[in-house]
Design a protein around this motif. Structure first.
Motif, PDB file in Angstrom:
ATOM      1  N   MET A   1       0.843  -1.195   0.000  1.00 48.50           N
ATOM      2  CA  MET A   1       0.000   0.000   0.000  1.00 48.50           C
ATOM      3  C   MET A   1       0.874   1.238   0.000  1.00 48.50           C
ATOM      4  SD  MET A   1      -3.026  -1.260   2.516  1.00 48.50           S
ATOM      5  CE  MET A   1      -2.047  -2.620   3.107  1.00 48.50           C
ATOM      6  N   SER A   2       1.273   1.656  -1.174  1.00 53.28           N
ATOM      7  CA  SER A   2       2.200   2.766  -1.290  1.00 53.28           C
ATOM      8  C   SER A   2       1.441   4.073  -1.366  1.00 53.28           C
ATOM      9  CB  SER A   2       3.058   2.594  -2.552  1.00 53.28           C
ATOM     10  OG  SER A   2       2.251   2.713  -3.708  1.00 53.28           O
ATOM     11  N   GLY A 130     -11.738  -0.823   5.968  1.00 55.04           N
ATOM     12  CA  GLY A 130     -10.734  -1.089   6.989  1.00 55.04           C
ATOM     13  C   GLY A 130     -10.332  -2.553   7.023  1.00 55.04           C
ATOM     14  N   ILE A 131     -11.302  -3.454   6.889  1.00 49.93           N
ATOM     15  CA  ILE A 131     -10.987  -4.886   6.854  1.00 49.93           C
ATOM     16  C   ILE A 131     -10.105  -5.190   5.650  1.00 49.93           C
ATOM     17  CG2 ILE A 131     -11.943  -7.214   6.649  1.00 49.93           C
ATOM     18  CD1 ILE A 131     -14.480  -6.139   8.029  1.00 49.93           C
ATOM     19  N   ALA A 132     -10.448  -4.598   4.494  1.00 48.32           N
ATOM     20  CA  ALA A 132      -9.647  -4.823   3.285  1.00 48.32           C
ATOM     21  C   ALA A 132      -8.219  -4.339   3.481  1.00 48.32           C
ATOM     22  CB  ALA A 132     -10.298  -4.119   2.091  1.00 48.32           C
ATOM     23  N   TYR A 133      -8.067  -3.195   4.147  1.00 52.51           N
ATOM     24  CA  TYR A 133      -6.726  -2.680   4.426  1.00 52.51           C
ATOM     25  C   TYR A 133      -5.936  -3.688   5.270  1.00 52.51           C
ATOM     26  CZ  TYR A 133      -2.990   0.286   6.251  1.00 52.51           C
ATOM     27  OH  TYR A 133      -1.759   0.795   6.604  1.00 52.51           O
ATOM     28  N   LYS A 134      -6.573  -4.198   6.308  1.00 56.41           N
ATOM     29  CA  LYS A 134      -5.876  -5.139   7.187  1.00 56.41           C
ATOM     30  C   LYS A 134      -5.546  -6.439   6.449  1.00 56.41           C
ATOM     31  CE  LYS A 134      -8.433  -3.048  10.960  1.00 56.41           C
ATOM     32  NZ  LYS A 134      -9.692  -3.104  11.719  1.00 56.41           N
ATOM     33  N   LEU A 135      -6.426  -6.865   5.555  1.00 58.56           N
ATOM     34  CA  LEU A 135      -6.146  -8.062   4.756  1.00 58.56           C
ATOM     35  C   LEU A 135      -4.968  -7.846   3.823  1.00 58.56           C
ATOM     36  CD1 LEU A 135      -9.801  -9.144   3.859  1.00 58.56           C
ATOM     37  CD2 LEU A 135      -8.222 -10.374   5.364  1.00 58.56           C
ATOM     38  N   GLY A 136      -4.744  -6.584   3.444  1.00 56.02           N
ATOM     39  CA  GLY A 136      -3.650  -6.266   2.527  1.00 56.02           C
ATOM     40  C   GLY A 136      -2.290  -6.179   3.181  1.00 56.02           C
ATOM     41  N   GLY A 172     -15.354  10.899   8.199  1.00 59.05           N
ATOM     42  CA  GLY A 172     -14.632  12.163   8.230  1.00 59.05           C
ATOM     43  C   GLY A 172     -13.220  12.009   7.717  1.00 59.05           C
ATOM     44  N   PHE A 173     -12.633  10.825   7.927  1.00 61.50           N
ATOM     45  CA  PHE A 173     -11.302  10.563   7.389  1.00 61.50           C
ATOM     46  C   PHE A 173     -11.380  10.349   5.885  1.00 61.50           C
ATOM     47  CE2 PHE A 173      -8.890   8.519  11.234  1.00 61.50           C
ATOM     48  CZ  PHE A 173      -8.813   9.767  11.831  1.00 61.50           C
ATOM     49  N   GLY A 174     -10.543  11.057   5.139  1.00 61.44           N
ATOM     50  CA  GLY A 174     -10.316  10.730   3.743  1.00 61.44           C
ATOM     51  C   GLY A 174      -9.327   9.582   3.644  1.00 61.44           C
ATOM     52  N   ILE A 175      -9.140   9.043   2.461  1.00 60.12           N
ATOM     53  CA  ILE A 175      -8.261   7.880   2.324  1.00 60.12           C
ATOM     54  C   ILE A 175      -6.826   8.243   2.664  1.00 60.12           C
ATOM     55  CG2 ILE A 175      -7.886   8.252  -0.159  1.00 60.12           C
ATOM     56  CD1 ILE A 175      -8.065   4.883   1.756  1.00 60.12           C
ATOM     57  N   ASP A 176      -6.389   9.461   2.326  1.00 60.64           N
ATOM     58  CA  ASP A 176      -5.032   9.857   2.691  1.00 60.64           C
ATOM     59  C   ASP A 176      -4.897   9.963   4.207  1.00 60.64           C
ATOM     60  OD1 ASP A 176      -6.820  12.015   2.639  1.00 60.64           O
ATOM     61  OD2 ASP A 176      -5.236  13.480   2.287  1.00 60.64           O
ATOM     62  N   GLU A 177      -5.946  10.458   4.851  1.00 57.98           N
ATOM     63  CA  GLU A 177      -5.925  10.581   6.311  1.00 57.98           C
ATOM     64  C   GLU A 177      -6.006   9.211   6.983  1.00 57.98           C
ATOM     65  OE1 GLU A 177      -8.078  14.929   6.112  1.00 57.98           O
ATOM     66  OE2 GLU A 177      -9.228  13.077   6.052  1.00 57.98           O
ATOM     67  N   TYR A 178      -6.722   8.295   6.380  1.00 58.46           N
ATOM     68  CA  TYR A 178      -6.760   6.930   6.904  1.00 58.46           C
ATOM     69  C   TYR A 178      -5.342   6.366   6.983  1.00 58.46           C
ATOM     70  CZ  TYR A 178      -7.822   1.958   7.338  1.00 58.46           C
ATOM     71  OH  TYR A 178      -7.858   0.654   7.770  1.00 58.46           O
ATOM     72  N   HIS A 179      -4.582   6.542   5.902  1.00 61.09           N
ATOM     73  CA  HIS A 179      -3.216   6.011   5.873  1.00 61.09           C
ATOM     74  C   HIS A 179      -2.323   6.693   6.903  1.00 61.09           C
ATOM     75  CE1 HIS A 179      -3.399   3.246   2.482  1.00 61.09           C
ATOM     76  NE2 HIS A 179      -4.127   4.138   1.825  1.00 61.09           N
ATOM     77  N   ARG A 180      -2.634   7.930   7.251  1.00 61.40           N
ATOM     78  CA  ARG A 180      -1.799   8.657   8.209  1.00 61.40           C
ATOM     79  C   ARG A 180      -2.214   8.420   9.651  1.00 61.40           C
ATOM     80  NH1 ARG A 180      -2.067  13.118   4.486  1.00 61.40           N
ATOM     81  NH2 ARG A 180      -3.548  14.242   5.807  1.00 61.40           N
ATOM     82  N   TYR A 181      -3.531   8.264   9.903  1.00 62.10           N
ATOM     83  CA  TYR A 181      -4.020   8.337  11.283  1.00 62.10           C
ATOM     84  C   TYR A 181      -4.707   7.084  11.801  1.00 62.10           C
ATOM     85  CZ  TYR A 181      -3.386  13.285  10.131  1.00 62.10           C
ATOM     86  OH  TYR A 181      -2.874  14.482   9.725  1.00 62.10           O
ATOM     87  N   ALA A 182      -5.050   6.113  10.957  1.00 58.19           N
ATOM     88  CA  ALA A 182      -5.711   4.899  11.448  1.00 58.19           C
ATOM     89  C   ALA A 182      -4.734   4.109  12.315  1.00 58.19           C
ATOM     90  CB  ALA A 182      -6.195   4.047  10.285  1.00 58.19           C
ATOM     91  N   PRO A 183      -5.189   3.562  13.435  1.00 57.81           N
ATOM     92  CA  PRO A 183      -4.274   2.812  14.307  1.00 57.81           C
ATOM     93  C   PRO A 183      -3.548   1.689  13.583  1.00 57.81           C
ATOM     94  CG  PRO A 183      -6.364   3.212  15.412  1.00 57.81           C
ATOM     95  CD  PRO A 183      -6.543   3.674  13.999  1.00 57.81           C
ATOM     96  N   PRO A 275       7.487  18.031  19.219  1.00 57.07           N
ATOM     97  CA  PRO A 275       8.726  17.347  18.847  1.00 57.07           C
ATOM     98  C   PRO A 275       8.625  15.830  18.768  1.00 57.07           C
ATOM     99  CG  PRO A 275       8.796  17.985  21.163  1.00 57.07           C
ATOM    100  CD  PRO A 275       7.516  18.542  20.605  1.00 57.07           C
ATOM    101  N   ASP A 276       7.651  15.215  19.453  1.00 58.23           N
ATOM    102  CA  ASP A 276       7.640  13.759  19.589  1.00 58.23           C
ATOM    103  C   ASP A 276       6.722  13.087  18.574  1.00 58.23           C
ATOM    104  OD1 ASP A 276       9.350  14.043  21.712  1.00 58.23           O
ATOM    105  OD2 ASP A 276       7.818  13.726  23.259  1.00 58.23           O
ATOM    106  N   GLU A 277       7.130  11.898  18.144  1.00 58.77           N
ATOM    107  CA  GLU A 277       6.279  11.070  17.300  1.00 58.77           C
ATOM    108  C   GLU A 277       5.401  10.189  18.185  1.00 58.77           C
ATOM    109  OE1 GLU A 277       8.858   8.942  14.658  1.00 58.77           O
ATOM    110  OE2 GLU A 277       8.827  10.577  13.179  1.00 58.77           O
ATOM    111  N   HIS A 278       4.132  10.110  17.834  1.00 55.25           N
ATOM    112  CA  HIS A 278       3.154   9.323  18.571  1.00 55.25           C
ATOM    113  C   HIS A 278       2.559   8.245  17.667  1.00 55.25           C
ATOM    114  CE1 HIS A 278       3.358  13.048  20.920  1.00 55.25           C
ATOM    115  NE2 HIS A 278       2.800  12.413  21.923  1.00 55.25           N
ATOM    116  N   LEU A 279       1.924   7.254  18.296  1.00 55.66           N
ATOM    117  CA  LEU A 279       1.169   6.234  17.574  1.00 55.66           C
ATOM    118  C   LEU A 279      -0.280   6.272  18.022  1.00 55.66           C
ATOM    119  CD1 LEU A 279       3.502   3.086  17.613  1.00 55.66           C
ATOM    120  CD2 LEU A 279       2.851   4.443  15.623  1.00 55.66           C
ATOM    121  N   ALA A 280      -1.203   6.309  17.059  1.00 55.61           N
ATOM    122  CA  ALA A 280      -2.625   6.240  17.395  1.00 55.61           C
ATOM    123  C   ALA A 280      -2.942   4.872  17.979  1.00 55.61           C
ATOM    124  CB  ALA A 280      -3.467   6.485  16.153  1.00 55.61           C
ATOM    125  N   GLN A 281      -3.754   4.865  19.040  1.00 60.43           N
ATOM    126  CA  GLN A 281      -4.193   3.628  19.674  1.00 60.43           C
ATOM    127  C   GLN A 281      -5.520   3.176  19.060  1.00 60.43           C
ATOM    128  OE1 GLN A 281      -1.788   2.436  22.524  1.00 60.43           O
ATOM    129  NE2 GLN A 281      -0.999   3.541  20.758  1.00 60.43           N
TER     130      GLN A 281
END
Length: 605
Positions: A1-2, A130-136, A172-183, A275-281
Motif C-alpha cells: 500500500m504505497s 478497513g478490513i480490506a486494508y488489514k487483509l492487505g 470524516g477521514f479521507g483515504i489519505d488521512e486513513y493512511h496517516r491516522y488509522a491505528p 517534537p515527539d512522534e506518537h502512535l494512534a491507539q
C-alpha cells in the motif's frame, strides 16, 4: 500500500473476503440480539458435515433473498458461524456476499429509519474498507504476535469492538488521512499545538501536578522556548495562554475553519507540530508517545463519527477529569482486595479545554460543537512496569490471525500451564477487581478489551491488569455513597434490576462470550471447563468477602438468567448519539433474557 496508490488494498479479492467476514459477523451479532431468527435448514448438496454445526437460513424482508450458513450456537446464544459456509441466494441464483446489500435487504427487520440508514451504510462501507486494508498487510501469525511488544500488538488488532457490526466507521477521514491516522496504519504522528487564551480556556490537574511541570515534561525546554518566541513575534505573551495538543486532522479539517474567528482574533494561535512522534491507539483519538514512552498518552478531540458517537471531547467534562482519577486511585490504593489482585489504573492526570462562547450560546450540552477543542494527559503504563514484564491490550485475547489461529491459545501454549490454570490467573486479575468494585463500592467500569491493558509475566501469564479511560466511563450506582463534589458527576441513578448488568453485559456477554468461543474453536477448552472456571473465580471472590453477603444475595451472580442488553440496537436506532453518558441506563435496549452460564456452577448454600 504505497503512497502512489492509496487504494491498493481495495482489490476484488480483499473486498470479497472483507464482505464475507462482515456478513458473517452481522448474521451472528444480529441473531444474538434477536433481530434475526435463523431457521434450521438442511445442508446444501455435497456440503461437508461440520463438527457440531447445523445449517440455518435467514431471509430478507421481502423473502426474495436467502442467506444460508453453518453454525454452532454456543453458550449465551453466541452464533459461531463458519464464514466460508455463508452463501446468498435469489431463487436458484447465487449472489455475491455484500454487507451493504445485507443491511438494505434487512432494513425493516433491523429497524433502520430513513435518517439513520444512509449513515449506517457509510459506516458499514468504511468498516469493509478497513478490513480490506488489514487483509492487505503482510500476515503475522498469532504465535508470533503473542511474543511481540506492546505497540506492535496494539497496532496489529483487526477486529475492533467484538459486539458492534459497524465498528470502524471513522466518518470524516479521507483515504489519505486513513493512511496517516488509522491505528492499524501504525504511522508516526506529530500532534499540532495551539496556544489558547486563558480567558477562554481552562486547565485542571491532579493535586500533585501543575501546568508548568506538565508542559515542561511533555515538550521540553527547547520547544517551549520556540513556542514563546513564535508568540512574541506576534506581539503575544505565551504566559497569557494555555497550550493544547490537537489531532492534526482536527486542526486542518475543523479548527482552522470552524474556529476561524478565534484564530483571527488571536484567541487561538497555531504553533505547529510538537517534537515527539506518537502512535494512534485502537481508540483512534488517543496517542502513545513512541519517541518517549514514559511520557503521557494524549487524548484529543476528534470530530469524526465512529461507532455511535462523534469522538469529540467536552471542555466542560474535562474540568473534573483529574479529580475523578485521583479519587479512584486513592480508593484502589486503600482497598486490600484491589491490592491483592494487583489492579492499577493509569490516571488521567491533567485536562485542558477551550470554550467557544458563540457555539455554546447556540447549542445544548450534547452538541458536537462543544466538543471540538479539548485534550487530556493520561499516564503511560511503561514507567511502572516491573522487570521481565510486558504489556498487551486485552483486545488481543480475542484476536485470530488470517489462518484462524488464536493469540490467546498461543499465550496459553507459551506459558506451559494447563488452560484452566492460565484462564483462572487471568480471571483473578481481571474479573475479581470488577466484582469487588461492584459489590464493595457500587462502582462499575467499562472494561472492554481496548480499555484494559494486560501485564504479562515471564511465562506469558496474566499477572495483573491496568484499567484506563476512567473519567468518561466509570459510574457509581448508589445514591448514598459519599463523593467529593468534584467527583459527583460519576454518580448515576441506575434501576436496581439493571445494576448487575455492568457485570453480566459488559463482562460476561460482551467479552467472555467471545473469549469462550475463541478458546473452544481453538480446541483449548470445552465450554463447560471455561464457564466452570469463570464461576469458580466469582464464587471464590464472594466467599472471601462474607461482610458483603447481603449484597451478594441482592445481586445474584449465579441467577438463572439476566436481561439481554443489545448494543447494535442502540447504534441502529441512533448512530450519532447512542446514549447519554450522564444517564447510560436510560437508553438500554433490553430484549428478553439470556441463560446465565454461571448458574449451573453456583456454590451450594
Amino acid at each position: 500500500m504505497s503512497a502512489a496508490d492509496p487504494v491498493a488494498h481495495l482489490t476484488p479479492t480483499h473486498w470479497a473476503r472483507a464482505n464475507r467476514l462482515l456478513v458473517r459477523k452481522a448474521l451472528a451479532e444480529f441473531a444474538h440480539e434477536r433481530l434475526l431468527t435463523p431457521e434450521p435448514t438442511g445442508p446444501p448438496a455435497g456440503a461437508p458435515a461440520g463438527e457440531g454445526r447445523r445449517w440455518y437460513a435467514v431471509r430478507s424482508d421481502d423473502g426474495a433473498v436467502t442467506y444460508r450458513f453453518a453454525a454452532r450456537v454456543l453458550t449465551l446464544e453466541h452464533w459461531q458461524i463458519d464464514a466460508d459456509s455463508v452463501t446468498r441466494w435469489r431463487g436458484h441464483e447465487e449472489l455475491p456476499l455484500d454487507a451493504v446489500d445485507l443491511v438494505i435487504e434487512l432494513r425493516t427487520t433491523l429497524g433502520l429509519s430513513a435518517r439513520v440508514l444512509p449513515v449506517y451504510l457509510e459506516e458499514i462501507t468504511s468498516t469493509l474498507a478497513g478490513i480490506a486494508y488489514k487483509l492487505g498487510r503482510p500476515p503475522v501469525p498469532a504465535a508470533q504476535l503473542a511474543g511481540a511488544d506492546f505497540q506492535t500488538i496494539e497496532t496489529s488488532m483487526t477486529e475492533g469492538h467484538p459486539c458492534f457490526v459497524a465498528n470502524n466507521g471513522r466518518l470524516g477521514f479521507g483515504i489519505d488521512e486513513y493512511h496517516r491516522y488509522a491505528p492499524e496504519a501504525a504511522q508516526p504522528v506529530r500532534l499540532i499545538w495551539l496556544a489558547a487564551h486563558r480567558d477562554h480556556a481552562a486547565f485542571s490537574c491532579a493535586e500533585d501536578l501543575d501546568y508548568d511541570t506538565l508542559i515542561r515534561g511533555e515538550l521540553g525546554a527547547q520547544t517551549l522556548a520556540e513556542f514563546a518566541q513564535s508568540m512574541a513575534g506576534l506581539g503575544l505573551d505565551l504566559a497569557d495562554y494555555l497550550l493544547i495538543p490537537v489531532h492534526p486532522w482536527q486542526w486542518w479539517n475543523k479548527l482552522a475553519v470552524t474556529f476561524a474567528g478565534e484564530v483571527a482574533q488571536r484567541r487561538l494561535v497555531h504553533l505547529g507540530p510538537g517534537p515527539d512522534e506518537h502512535l494512534a491507539q485502537q481508540s483512534i483519538r488517543t496517542f502513545f508517545n513512541r519517541a518517549e514512552p514514559g511520557r503521557h498518552y494524549v487524548k484529543t478531540a476528534l470530530s469524526v463519527l465512529n461507532m455511535g458517537f462523534m469522538r469529540g471531547l467536552s471542555a466542560a467534562y474535562m474540568a473534573a477529569t483529574p479529580a475523578i482519577n485521583d479519587w479512584l486511585a486513592e480508593l484502589i490504593a486503600a482497598d486490600e482486595v484491589f491490592k491483592a489482585t494487583g489492579l492499577t489504573i493509569i490516571r488521567e492526570r491533567a485536562a485542558v479545554g477551550y470554550r467557544h462562547r458563540q457555539y455554546e450560546a447556540a447549542t445544548d450540552r450534547y452538541s458536537p460543537y462543544r466538543k471540538m477543542l479539548a485534550a487530556l494527559w493520561r499516564e503511560s503504563p511503561v514507567p511502572g512496569l516491573e522487570p521481565g514484564r510486558r504489556l498487551a491490550t486485552m483486545a488481543s485475547l480475542l484476536h485470530v490471525d488470517t489462518d484462524g489461529n488464536s493469540l490467546a491459545a498461543a499465550l496459553i501454549e507459551r506459558s506451559g500451564l494447563a488452560p484452566e490454570t492460565w484462564l483462572r490467573r487471568y480471571l483473578d486479575a481481571y474479573l475479581t477487581p470488577l466484582l469487588h468494585a461492584f459489590y464493595a463500592h457500587h462502582l462499575a467500569f467499562m472494561p472492554h478489551g481496548e480499555n484494559v491493558i494486560l501485564v504479562l509475566d515471564e511465562r506469558d501469564t496474566v499477572e495483573r491488569v491496568i484499567f484506563k479511560d476512567i473519567a468518561e466511563e466509570i459510574v457509581v450506582m448508589s445514591a448514598d455513597r459519599p463523593l467529593p463534589p468534584a467527583v459527583e458527576r460519576i454518580r448515576a441513578d441506575v434501576p436496581e434490576a439493571m445494576k448487575l448488568l455492568s457485570i453480566f453485559t459488559d463482562v460476561v456477554d460482551c467479552f467472555l462470550r467471545y473469549l469462550n468461543a475463541v478458546l473452544v474453536e481453538a480446541g483449548v477448552l470445552s465450554e463447560e471447563a471455561f464457564w466452570r472456571t469463570v464461576a469458580a473465580c466469582g464464587a471464590d471472590y464472594l466467599a472471601s468477602v462474607p461482610q458483603l453477603a447481603e449484597r451478594a444475595r441482592r445481586y445474584d451472580l449465579f441467577a438463572d438468567d439476566f436481561a439481554l442488553s443489545c448494543l447494535n440496537r442502540l447504534q441502529l436506532r441512533d448512530n450519532q448519539q447512542m446514549v447519554d453518558l450522564a444517564d447510560p441506563s436510560a437508553a438500554l435496549q433490553l430484549v428478553g433474557t439470556l441463560a446465565n452460564p454461571l448458574a449451573p456452577y453456583a456454590p451450594r448454600r
